[in-house]
Write an enzyme that holds these catalytic residues in place. Structure first.
Site, short mmCIF file in Angstrom:
data_model
loop_
_atom_site.label_atom_id
_atom_site.label_comp_id
_atom_site.label_asym_id
_atom_site.label_seq_id
_atom_site.Cartn_x
_atom_site.Cartn_y
_atom_site.Cartn_z
N GLU A 88 0.87 -1.11 -0.14
CA GLU A 88 -0.08 -0.18 -0.12
C GLU A 88 0.86 1.32 0.11
O GLU A 88 0.47 2.22 -0.81
CB GLU A 88 -0.98 0.06 1.20
N HIS A 94 -10.81 -4.38 10.75
CA HIS A 94 -11.56 -4.41 9.58
C HIS A 94 -12.88 -3.79 9.73
O HIS A 94 -13.99 -3.95 8.61
CB HIS A 94 -11.76 -5.86 9.06
C1 LIG Z 1 -2.08 -4.21 4.96
C2 LIG Z 1 -3.36 -5.00 4.24
N1 LIG Z 1 -3.66 -4.88 2.92
C3 LIG Z 1 -4.66 -5.82 2.52
C4 LIG Z 1 -5.25 -6.58 3.29
C5 LIG Z 1 -6.26 -7.49 2.71
N2 LIG Z 1 -6.02 -8.98 2.66
C6 LIG Z 1 -5.90 -9.77 3.60
S1 LIG Z 1 -5.38 -11.16 3.19
C7 LIG Z 1 -5.05 -10.81 1.72
C8 LIG Z 1 -3.79 -11.70 1.06
C9 LIG Z 1 -2.83 -12.25 1.42
O1 LIG Z 1 -2.14 -13.03 0.78
P1 LIG Z 1 -1.05 -13.68 1.41
O2 LIG Z 1 -0.05 -13.11 2.02
O3 LIG Z 1 -0.44 -14.51 0.30
O4 LIG Z 1 -1.54 -14.91 2.17
P2 LIG Z 1 -2.65 -15.84 1.89
O5 LIG Z 1 -4.17 -15.22 2.20
O6 LIG Z 1 -2.39 -16.46 0.81
O7 LIG Z 1 -2.76 -17.07 3.27
C10 LIG Z 1 -5.30 -9.29 1.60
C11 LIG Z 1 -4.93 -8.43 0.18
C12 LIG Z 1 -5.02 -6.50 4.76
N3 LIG Z 1 -5.64 -7.33 5.36
N4 LIG Z 1 -3.84 -6.09 5.31
#
Ligand SMILES: Cc1ncc(C[n+]2csc(CCOP(=O)(O)OP(=O)(O)O)c2C)c(N)n1
Ligand SMILES: [Mg+2]
Lengths: 330, 338
Positions: free
Chosen positions: B65, B134
C-alpha cells in the site's frame, strides 16, 4: 521434539479442525451465503492444505519461543499448542474465548504459548524481530518465528524487518508460505522474482526455498534455521511452497482459479502422502492411524462443544480492556 | 419518458459506473489497487472495469500500500489521474506517510504549483463482526489533515455523482464507501441506498449537505451508513408525533456549515450520529460549529451518538452494543423531547 507420528497426528488435527470449521461456519448461511449469519461471526480464512508449513517448522520450537501469524492463523496456533477450547470459543465470540469475544478468528492471542496473530498483512514481521531482540538482550536462547503469506512479502514491513533482524543478528526466522495466491492475485503477477527466499541475499542472511509441500523437507530446513538462531548466528528466511484447499475466505467463489489447478492441488494432498510414507517405513500402523483419527475428532468436537455452550458476552463488556491497569512500571 | 423511468442501482454498481464513464471520457484516468482487476474489487467497486478497459488501465497491485498509494502521488504530477483502492480503510496505517505528508501537503508546500488529482477510495464500516482491524470508519482522521477532501456517500445517486466530482477534482479526494450500503449479496446491506441513478454522467458537488428528510422538532446530523438508520427512525417517530429532520452531510471536507446552522434554526435541537469514534472526530466538530455559530438557536444541549472510544469488538453482542443502532437513535431522540 515430536516424532514423525506426532507430526502426522498434528497435521490430522489441523485438517480435521479446518474441515469442521468450514462446516460450522456454513451453519445458518444457506441457502444464501451471508457473512453475518450463523454461529460463527465474521470472516473465515482456513489453512487446510498448508499443514506442512506449520507442523514442519513449529516442531522445532519450544513453548517459550514466539510465533506471530497472519490472518490465516489456525494451523500455526494449533501447532504452537494454543488452548484449542479457548481458541474455538474465541472464534465463536464467546466469554470463554481467549479474548472473551473481543478478538476473533484473525486476532488470537495466547501469551501462555507466546502466540499472536493479526489481520493486517505484513504486520507480524516487526514484532517477531522485536521479540527476538528482547531474547538476545536478556540472554535467553528462545527464538521468534514470523509466518506470513507470499503476498505479505511485498509489504514494506517484510523488507524493513529483514534488514533490522540481520543488522541486530536477531534470533528470528521469517517463514513465507507460498500458496500461489494473495486473494485473487497469483504470485507471478505480484512478485518481481520467482522466489522470495532469494531476497535474503540482499540482506546478507540465508534464504531457502522448500518445494513440494513436504513436511519432512520443511522440517529439515527449519531445523537448521532454528538451530542457527538459537546459537546466536542470526536470522534465516524460509519460503515454503504449499497449497490452499479452500477459497481465500469462506464464501470466496474463486472465479479467478481454474478448476484444474484446484484439482491438481487437491490431488497432491500432503496428509495422505505423509501417511503412506510413514506406513511404508513402519513408522505408523493402520491401527495407529485409526486411533489418531478418533483422537483428533474427539479433540475438535470437544472444543466446538465447549465453544457452543459458553455464554455470549454482556454488552457492557465491550467497554473494558481498552487500557491496562498500568502497574507494570511501578 | 426518461424522467419517469426508475433505474435502481446498488451503490457498488453506481460507483463502478461513474468510474467507467470517466475512464471513457478521459484516458488519463486509471485504476489500481489490490484485487481491483478480474475480481472487480473485494466490494465490487471496480466491477466490469477490467473487462472494459483491460489490464493497461485497471491494475492489480502487490500488497504494497505504501508503494502503490505513493505511486499515485508521482503519477498524478505527471499527467495521470489515478483512482486507487485501499481495500479497507483500516489498512491506511501501512501507507499513511504517503497520504498525509505527501499527497495532502504537496500542493501547499509547493506554493500551489504541484497538484494531485487522485481519488483514494476505500471501504469503511462494521456490522458483520470483522473486528477491530476491519470495521472502522476513520473518515474524521483524514478530515483532520489539511489538504484532503473527504467524501462519504449514503446512497447510490450520491455515490455516482460524488465519484464523478472526485475524479474531476484536481485535489486528492478520500472517497469512503460503507460496506453495508453497497448492495452486496453476501453482507447485510441497507436497500435504502439502492435508488434511482441516471445513466448519464452528473456531478454531485462537494460541500453541499442534503436534507434527507424534513422535520421541525429535532435535527439528526449524520453521514454515511447512519443516514439510512436516521431516516428510518424519522419515519418511526413520525407515528409518535416527533418530527425529525435528517441532514446527510455527504462530505466532511468541505463541510456544509450553513446547512448545520440552517437546520438548528428550524428545529432548535440537535443529535449528531456518527459511526466513527466519539472523541476528536466528526461529532465533536459539528458540536463545535453549533457552539460557535448557532448557540442562540439551541433549546436543548447537543447530544452525540457515536462509537464509544473502544476498538470495534468481534462478538456480535459486543459489536451491536458499540455501533449506534436505530433503537439507540430513537431512544436518544425521545429523551431530548421532554
Ligand atoms: C495491509 C493489508 N492490506 C490488505 C489486506 C487484505 N488482505 C487480507 S489477506 C490478503 C491476501 C494475503 O495473501 P498472502 O499474504 O499470500 O496470504 P494468504 O491469504 O495466501 O494466506 C489481503 C490482500 C490486509 N488484511 N492488510
Ligand atoms: Mg498467499
Amino acid at each position: 521434539m515430536d516424532s514423525y507420528a506426532d507430526m502426522y497426528r498434528m497435521m490430522c488435527l489441523i485438517r480435521f479442525y479446518e474441515n469442521r470449521m468450514a462446516e460450522v461456519y456454513a451453519e445458518g448461511k444457506s441457502p444464501l451465503f451471508s457473512i453475518a449469519a450463523g454461529p460463527v461471526p465474521g470472516e473465515m480464512h482456513l489453512a487446510a492444505g498448508q499443514e506442512p508449513v506449520a507442523v514442519g517448522v513449529i516442531r522445532h520450537l519450544r513453548r517459550d519461543d514466539v510465533v506471530t501469524a497472519p490472518h490465516r492463523p489456525h494451523h500455526f496456533a494449533i501447532a504452537k499448542g494454543i488452548d484449542l477450547r479457548r481458541m474455538t470459543a474465541e472464534i465463536f465470540g464467546r466469554t470463554a474465548g481467549l479474548s472473551h469475544g473481543k478478538g476473533g478468528h484473525m486476532h488470537l492471542f495466547d501469551p501462555a504459548v507466546h502466540f499472536s496473530c493479526s489481520g493486517i498483512v505484513g504486520a507480524g514481521f516487526p514484532p517477531a524481530v522485536g521479540a527476538a531482540f528482547a531474547f538476545r538482550r536478556q540472554h535467553r536462547d528462545s527464538v521468534a518465528v514470523a509466518f506470513a503469506g507470499e503476498g505479505a512479502a511485498n509489504q514494506g514491513t517484510f523488507h524493513e524487518s529483514l534488514n533490522l533482524a540481520a543488522l541486530w543478528k536477531a534470533p528470528v526466522i521469517f517463514v513465507i508460505e507460498d500458496n500461489h495466491y494473495a486473494i485473487s492475485v497469483p504470485k507471478e503477477q505480484s512478485t518481481a522474482i520467482a522466489n522470495n527466499s532469494d531476497r535474503a541475499q540482499a540482506y546478507g542472511i540465508p534464504g531457502v526455498f522448500v518445494r513440494g509441500n513436504d513436511v519432512l523437507a520443511v522440517s529439515e530446513a527449519a531445523s537448521e534455521a532454528v538451530a542457527r538462531a538459537r546459537a546466536g548466528k542470526g536470522p534465516t528466511l524460509l519460503e515454503i511452497e504449499t497449497t490452499r484447499f479452500y477459497g481465500h475466505f469462506q464464501g470466496d467463489a474463486e472465479t479467478y482459479l481454474g478448476a484444474e489447478e484446484k484439482e491438481k492441488w487437491r490431488q497432491s494432498d500432503p496428509i495422505p502422502q505423509f501417511r503412506d510414507y510413514l506406513l511404508a517405513h513402519h513408522l505408523l500402523t493402520p491401527d495407529d492411524d485409526a486411533a489418531i483419527q478418533t483422537e483428533v475428532a474427539e479433540l475438535v468436537e470437544d472444543a466446538i462443544a465447549y465453544a457452543r455452550q459458553s455464554p455470549e458476552p454482556q454488552p457492557a463488556d465491550a467497554l473494558t480492556d481498552v487500557f491496562a491497569p498500568s502497574l507494570g512500571g511501578k | 419518458m426518461s424522467t419517469t423511468t426508475i433505474r435502481k442501482l446498488t451503490m457498488a454498481r453506481a460507483i463502478s459506473e461513474a468510474i467507467a464513464q470517466e475512464m471513457d471520457r478521459d484516458p488519463s484516468v486509471m485504476v489500481w489497487g489490490e484485487d481491483v482487476g478480474a475480481y472487480g474489487g473485494i466490494f465490487g467497486a471496480t466491477q466490469g472495469l477490467y473487462q472494459q478497459f483491460g489490464h493497461d488501465r485497471v491494475i492489480d497491485t502487490p500488497i504494497s500500500e505504501s508503494g502503490f498509494i505513493g505511486a499515485a502521488v508521482g503519477a498524478s504530477t505527471e499527467g495521470l489521474r489515478p483512482i486507487v483502492e485501499l481495500m479497507f480503510v483500516d489498512f491506511f496505517g501501512v501507507a499513511m506517510d504517503q497520504i498525509y505528508n505527501q499527497l495532502a501537503k504537496n500542493h501547499y508546500m509547493s506554493g500551489g504549483s504541484v497538484s494531485h488529482p487522485v481519488v483514494l477510495m476505500t471501504a469503511i464500516g462494521g456490522g458483520y463482526s470483522d473486528a477491530a482491524q476491519h470495521s472502522q470508519t476513520l473518515y474524521s482522521l483524514f478530515a483532520h489533515v489539511p489538504g484532503l477532501k473527504v467524501v462519504v456517500p449514503s446512497n447510490a445517486y450520491d455515490a455516482k455523482g460524488l465519484m464523478v466530482s472526485a475524479i474531476r477534482d484536481d485535489n486528492p479526494v478520500m472517497y469512503f464507501f460503507h460496506k453495508g450500503l453497497l448492495g452486496l449479496g453476501w453482507m447485510p446491506s441497507d436497500d435504502w441506498a439502492e435508488v434511482h441513478v441516471p445513466e448519464e454522467s452528473y456531478e454531485v458537488p462537494f460541500g453541499k449537505a442534503r436534507v434527507a428528510g424534513e422535520g421541525t422538532d429535532i435535527s439528526v446530523i449524520t453521514i454515511g451508513a447512519m443516514v439510512p438508520k436516521a431516516a428510518r427512525v424519522r419515519e418511526q417517530l413520525q407515528q409518535e408525533g416527533i418530527s425529525v429532520e435528517v441532514i446527510d452531510l455527504r462530505t466532511l471536507v468541505p463541510l456544509d456549515k450553513q446547512a448545520i446552522v440552517d437546520t438548528v434554526k428550524k428545529t432548535h435541537r440537535v443529535l449528531i450520529v456518527d459511526e466513527d469514534y466519539r472523541s476528536f472526530g466528526m461529532s465533536g466538530e459539528v458540536a463545535a460549529i453549533l457552539a460557535e455559530d448557532a448557540l442562540d438557536y439551541l433549546e436543548f444541549p447537543v447530544k452525540r451518538l457515536a462509537v464509544p472510544d473502544i476498538p470495534i469488538p468481534y462478538s456480535r453482542v459486543l459489536e451491536q452494543a458499540t455501533i449506534p443502532s436505530a433503537d439507540k437513535i430513537a431512544q436518544t431522540i425521545r429523551g431530548m423531547m421532554d
